[in-house]
Design an enzyme around this catalytic site. Sequence first.
Site, PDB file in Angstrom:
ATOM      1  N   LYS A  30      -5.275  -8.827  17.235  1.00  0.00           N
ATOM      2  CA  LYS A  30      -5.982  -7.360  17.637  1.00  0.00           C
ATOM      3  C   LYS A  30      -6.092  -7.021  18.532  1.00  0.00           C
ATOM      4  O   LYS A  30      -5.934  -5.805  18.746  1.00  0.00           O
ATOM      5  CB  LYS A  30      -6.981  -7.390  16.178  1.00  0.00           C
ATOM      6  CG  LYS A  30      -6.370  -8.128  14.840  1.00  0.00           C
ATOM      7  CD  LYS A  30      -6.735  -7.062  13.995  1.00  0.00           C
ATOM      8  CE  LYS A  30      -6.417  -7.157  12.432  1.00  0.00           C
ATOM      9  NZ  LYS A  30      -6.989  -7.417  11.778  1.00  0.00           N
TER      10      LYS A  30
ATOM     11  N   LYS B   1       4.962  -8.138  10.512  1.00  0.00           N
ATOM     12  CA  LYS B   1       4.761  -8.414   8.889  1.00  0.00           C
ATOM     13  C   LYS B   1       3.905  -6.499   8.158  1.00  0.00           C
ATOM     14  O   LYS B   1       3.656  -6.264   9.236  1.00  0.00           O
ATOM     15  CB  LYS B   1       2.936  -8.940   9.338  1.00  0.00           C
ATOM     16  CG  LYS B   1       2.672  -8.808   7.946  1.00  0.00           C
ATOM     17  CD  LYS B   1       1.423 -10.031   7.431  1.00  0.00           C
ATOM     18  CE  LYS B   1       0.011  -9.213   8.261  1.00  0.00           C
ATOM     19  NZ  LYS B   1      -1.473  -8.962   7.452  1.00  0.00           N
TER      20      LYS B   1
ATOM     21  N   LYS C 241      -1.331  -3.390   5.711  1.00  0.00           N
ATOM     22  CA  LYS C 241      -1.969  -1.526   5.760  1.00  0.00           C
ATOM     23  C   LYS C 241      -2.668  -0.601   6.655  1.00  0.00           C
ATOM     24  O   LYS C 241      -2.794   0.322   7.051  1.00  0.00           O
ATOM     25  CB  LYS C 241      -3.452  -2.448   5.007  1.00  0.00           C
ATOM     26  CG  LYS C 241      -3.955  -2.355   3.753  1.00  0.00           C
ATOM     27  CD  LYS C 241      -5.329  -2.971   3.429  1.00  0.00           C
ATOM     28  CE  LYS C 241      -5.463  -4.382   2.279  1.00  0.00           C
ATOM     29  NZ  LYS C 241      -6.183  -5.425   3.096  1.00  0.00           N
TER      30      LYS C 241
HETATM   31  P1  TYM Z   1      -5.671  -8.699   3.457  1.00  0.00           P
HETATM   32  O1  TYM Z   1      -6.793  -7.594   2.659  1.00  0.00           O
HETATM   33  O2  TYM Z   1      -5.205  -8.691   5.052  1.00  0.00           O
HETATM   34  O3  TYM Z   1      -4.428  -9.376   3.000  1.00  0.00           O
HETATM   35  C1  TYM Z   1      -4.913 -10.124   2.016  1.00  0.00           C
HETATM   36  C2  TYM Z   1      -3.461 -10.827   0.909  1.00  0.00           C
HETATM   37  O4  TYM Z   1      -2.927 -10.569   0.973  1.00  0.00           O
HETATM   38  C3  TYM Z   1      -1.720 -11.152   1.922  1.00  0.00           C
HETATM   39  N1  TYM Z   1      -1.015 -10.699   2.710  1.00  0.00           N
HETATM   40  C4  TYM Z   1       0.427 -10.439   2.806  1.00  0.00           C
HETATM   41  N2  TYM Z   1       1.719 -10.927   2.359  1.00  0.00           N
HETATM   42  C5  TYM Z   1       2.858 -10.794   2.501  1.00  0.00           C
HETATM   43  N3  TYM Z   1       3.303  -9.815   3.000  1.00  0.00           N
HETATM   44  C6  TYM Z   1       2.214  -9.135   4.076  1.00  0.00           C
HETATM   45  N4  TYM Z   1       3.167  -8.473   4.874  1.00  0.00           N
HETATM   46  C7  TYM Z   1       1.058  -9.302   3.994  1.00  0.00           C
HETATM   47  N5  TYM Z   1      -0.075  -8.346   4.076  1.00  0.00           N
HETATM   48  C8  TYM Z   1      -1.019  -9.239   3.453  1.00  0.00           C
HETATM   49  C9  TYM Z   1      -2.516 -12.134   2.772  1.00  0.00           C
HETATM   50  O5  TYM Z   1      -2.217 -13.033   3.155  1.00  0.00           O
HETATM   51  C10 TYM Z   1      -3.055 -12.316   2.292  1.00  0.00           C
HETATM   52  O6  TYM Z   1      -3.905 -13.192   1.097  1.00  0.00           O
HETATM   53  N6  TYM Z   1      -8.718 -11.965   5.053  1.00  0.00           N
HETATM   54  C11 TYM Z   1      -7.754 -11.964   3.692  1.00  0.00           C
HETATM   55  C12 TYM Z   1      -8.659 -11.507   2.556  1.00  0.00           C
HETATM   56  C13 TYM Z   1      -9.993 -12.698   2.260  1.00  0.00           C
HETATM   57  C14 TYM Z   1      -9.636 -14.097   1.651  1.00  0.00           C
HETATM   58  C15 TYM Z   1     -10.682 -14.494   1.549  1.00  0.00           C
HETATM   59  C16 TYM Z   1      -8.233 -14.511   1.647  1.00  0.00           C
HETATM   60  C17 TYM Z   1     -11.338 -12.830   2.501  1.00  0.00           C
HETATM   61  N7  TYM Z   1     -12.039 -14.032   2.041  1.00  0.00           N
HETATM   62  C18 TYM Z   1     -11.245 -15.487   1.580  1.00  0.00           C
HETATM   63  C19 TYM Z   1      -8.536 -15.608   0.673  1.00  0.00           C
HETATM   64  C20 TYM Z   1      -9.691 -16.309   0.260  1.00  0.00           C
HETATM   65  C21 TYM Z   1      -6.822 -10.983   3.697  1.00  0.00           C
HETATM   66  O7  TYM Z   1      -5.944 -11.622   4.399  1.00  0.00           O
HETATM   67  O8  TYM Z   1      -6.789  -9.701   3.507  1.00  0.00           O
END
Ligand code: TYM
Length: 338
Positions: A117, A199, A202
């Site tokens: 980031k 990757k 969003k």
């Molecule tokens: P976020 O919203 O970025 O992603 C949510 C979940 O989706 C997975 N992910 C992906 N998996 C495969 N390919 C991709 N391109 C891709 N983009 C996203 C992420 O690995 C995630 O599992 N920080 C976390 C949210 C969070 C969380 C937690 C997760 C907040 N507190 C506690 C587990 C436990 C996140 O990455 O959000």
Amino acid sequence: MNKKKLTVFSAIQPSGHLTIGNYISVLRHWKEMQKKYKCIFCVADLHSLTSLNKEDNLYKRKSILDTLALYLACGVDPHKSIIFIQSSVHEHSELNWILNCSTYYKELLRMTQFKNKLTNVTKKINAGLLNYPTLMASDILLYQTDLVHVGKDQKQHIELTRNIAIRFNSFYKKVFKIPNVLIHNFGSKIMSLIEPNKKMSKSDFNKKNVIFLLENPKEIFKKIQSSITDSDSPSKIIFDTINKPGISNLLVILSTLSGKSICKLEEYFLGKSYIYLKKEVFNILNKHIIKIQKKFFIYRKDEEFLKNISFKGAKKASKIAKKTLNSVYDSLGFLEKL
Ligand code: TYM
């Protein structure tokens, strides 16, 4: 003998529209997981503050409710699982401060996502972005979680969570269960369509890289058509992430959503064109997305219903979180909370 179910925790941050990356790696598994585990699914709205700017604030409430409705549309059942919004359970923020004081600054600096980031974002970086993993650790540890279900990109954050918990337990008192990570072997890192070496995300500025769950099928068709393949002639549809990242990504999407193995798909596509592959990828995606969108729009129409689910979920979550936080305060030598 009645064996106690393991607790699974997972969350998605409502920092924009959910993508097929979120769906393939985590969301699509939740319906089934509810049968085997005690599941806690959270909408991580506090985390989204690390990346949102002021204009996004207008859409925050909408994104939170969209995310909640998508959970339901993908089969999460509030009678089987706890579904709640992170900011509704204040224990997350409270524990976050305490865990920040049990985490070394340098550990946070080492996080790959933070380093990425720093190099990718031109605007000012807030301290929340650095402390993002300690809030994640709070989410997980409050519920005495056995398994944290995430995509590959989050693995390092879960390792840090484990280290923080182990350190806290040995320094003060054994309060936290040490969680394990649950990452599916396949589909846990969906790549971008135009730049298949990074990757799918969003927040990508180039929307051609990303397929959103709530996107119009016509738009999805165009994006898949323009996704990057390679110039092999004749076409060669094989799984090879180093030399053929675009094709491999399309094969992973197809394989995970169809349930067909990569080997079977390679056989099936022998001698077929990239256009043909793209058509098949669109067809399977469209099938999933239409089903999700149909249900989504029904749930999304009824905001009172969604708020009620979130309220009830927060109540259940809070009961568990409070208990853990009280043990934390006690182990720190603070006064008991009433
Ligand atoms: P976020 O919203 O970025 O992603 C949510 C979940 O989706 C997975 N992910 C992906 N998996 C495969 N390919 C991709 N391109 C891709 N983009 C996203 C992420 O690995 C995630 O599992 N920080 C976390 C949210 C969070 C969380 C937690 C997760 C907040 N507190 C506690 C587990 C436990 C996140 O990455 O959000």
